[in-house]
Scaffold this active site. Structure first.
Site, short mmCIF file in Angstrom:
data_model
loop_
_atom_site.label_atom_id
_atom_site.label_comp_id
_atom_site.label_asym_id
_atom_site.label_seq_id
_atom_site.Cartn_x
_atom_site.Cartn_y
_atom_site.Cartn_z
N HIS A 111 -39.81 44.57 -48.59
CA HIS A 111 -40.67 43.25 -48.10
C HIS A 111 -41.80 43.12 -48.86
O HIS A 111 -42.56 44.06 -49.19
CB HIS A 111 -40.99 43.26 -46.31
CG HIS A 111 -41.67 44.44 -45.89
ND1 HIS A 111 -41.04 45.86 -45.72
CD2 HIS A 111 -42.93 44.51 -45.48
CE1 HIS A 111 -42.09 46.33 -45.15
NE2 HIS A 111 -43.32 45.58 -45.08
N HIS A 113 -45.61 41.01 -48.37
CA HIS A 113 -46.37 40.32 -47.47
C HIS A 113 -47.19 39.24 -48.24
O HIS A 113 -47.59 39.57 -49.46
CB HIS A 113 -47.45 41.33 -47.06
CG HIS A 113 -47.31 42.54 -46.18
ND1 HIS A 113 -47.39 42.26 -44.73
CD2 HIS A 113 -46.76 43.57 -46.55
CE1 HIS A 113 -46.94 43.55 -44.22
NE2 HIS A 113 -46.24 44.31 -45.26
P1 5GP Z 1 -45.35 47.44 -43.67
O1 5GP Z 1 -46.25 48.03 -42.53
O2 5GP Z 1 -43.94 48.16 -43.66
O3 5GP Z 1 -46.03 46.94 -45.01
O4 5GP Z 1 -45.10 45.81 -43.03
C1 5GP Z 1 -44.29 45.71 -41.86
C2 5GP Z 1 -44.79 44.56 -41.01
O5 5GP Z 1 -43.68 44.09 -40.26
C3 5GP Z 1 -45.99 44.68 -40.38
O6 5GP Z 1 -46.86 43.90 -40.67
C4 5GP Z 1 -45.47 44.18 -38.96
O7 5GP Z 1 -46.28 43.45 -38.15
C5 5GP Z 1 -44.24 43.35 -39.11
N1 5GP Z 1 -43.17 43.61 -38.08
C6 5GP Z 1 -42.61 44.64 -37.45
N2 5GP Z 1 -41.72 44.29 -36.50
C7 5GP Z 1 -41.58 43.07 -36.69
C8 5GP Z 1 -40.86 42.17 -36.13
O8 5GP Z 1 -39.82 42.51 -35.17
N3 5GP Z 1 -40.74 40.97 -36.31
C9 5GP Z 1 -41.57 40.44 -37.32
N4 5GP Z 1 -41.67 38.98 -37.56
N5 5GP Z 1 -42.56 41.27 -37.81
C10 5GP Z 1 -42.39 42.83 -37.76
#
Ligand code: 5GP
Ligand code: ZN
Length: 152
Positions: A111, A113
């Protein structure tokens, strides 16, 4: 670290939140969708409009995603960043993809951001401190090591 394997055959991982979002088992606030890519609002809004762009198929992260899909995801990320500036009054955008938990990745499904930035200060900070003094490094050797690791 093992070589990067593109797991083409993996469509969905059962315990993966983003796989579940991609097939509609978990709801999301959708921003964009096509055959390969889905974008939706992050549940933790770093700033207003913080959007996640994901591949619909499961790949562990940016480094382990086939180029064709990675390009599609970043193409959508670019359009979303442009839209955030056009429609939300954002003055800038941060685009980032954490790879592996050591880099802060909490969901092991590729993913990106896309985080709109506002004036005055919006509270979101990415700070790149000088953690290693440049004088302690041999820059040509360092550059050459990375260079030699680049695969076609
Ligand atoms: P990472 O920490 O892996 O770079 O980003 C994961 C992102 O996924 C985090 O910013 C977190 O807020 C988001 N996230 C986690 N679970 C969910 C969910 O169930 N729904 C949505 N819309 N975002 C999520
Ligand atoms: Zn997944």
């Amino acid at each position: 670290m093992p070589p990067f394997v593109y797991e083409e055959e993996i469509i969905m991982i059962q315990d993966c939140i983003f796989c579940k979002i991609a097939v509609g088992l978990i709801p999301c606030t959708k921003v964009y969708e096509d055959d390969d890519v889905l974008a939706f609002l992050d549940i933790g809004q770093a700033t207003t409009g913080h959007t996640l762009v994901i591949s619909k198929k499961h790949y562990p992260n940016f480094l382990a995603t086939p180029k064709s899909i990675m390009h599609k995801v970043y193409d959508v990320a670019q359009k979303i960043g442009q839209a955030q500036i056009q429609t939300l009054g954002a003055r800038g955008v941060n685009v980032l993809s954490n790879c592996y938990k050591e880099a802060g990745q909490s969901i092991p499904h590729f993913h990106v951001h896309v985080i709109p930035r506002y004036e005055p200060a919006d509270g979101f900070r990415i700070e790149m401190y000088e953690n290693v003094h440049i004088g302690e490094l041999n820059l040509p050797v360092l550059a050459s090591k990375i260079s030699k690791g680049i695969k076609e």
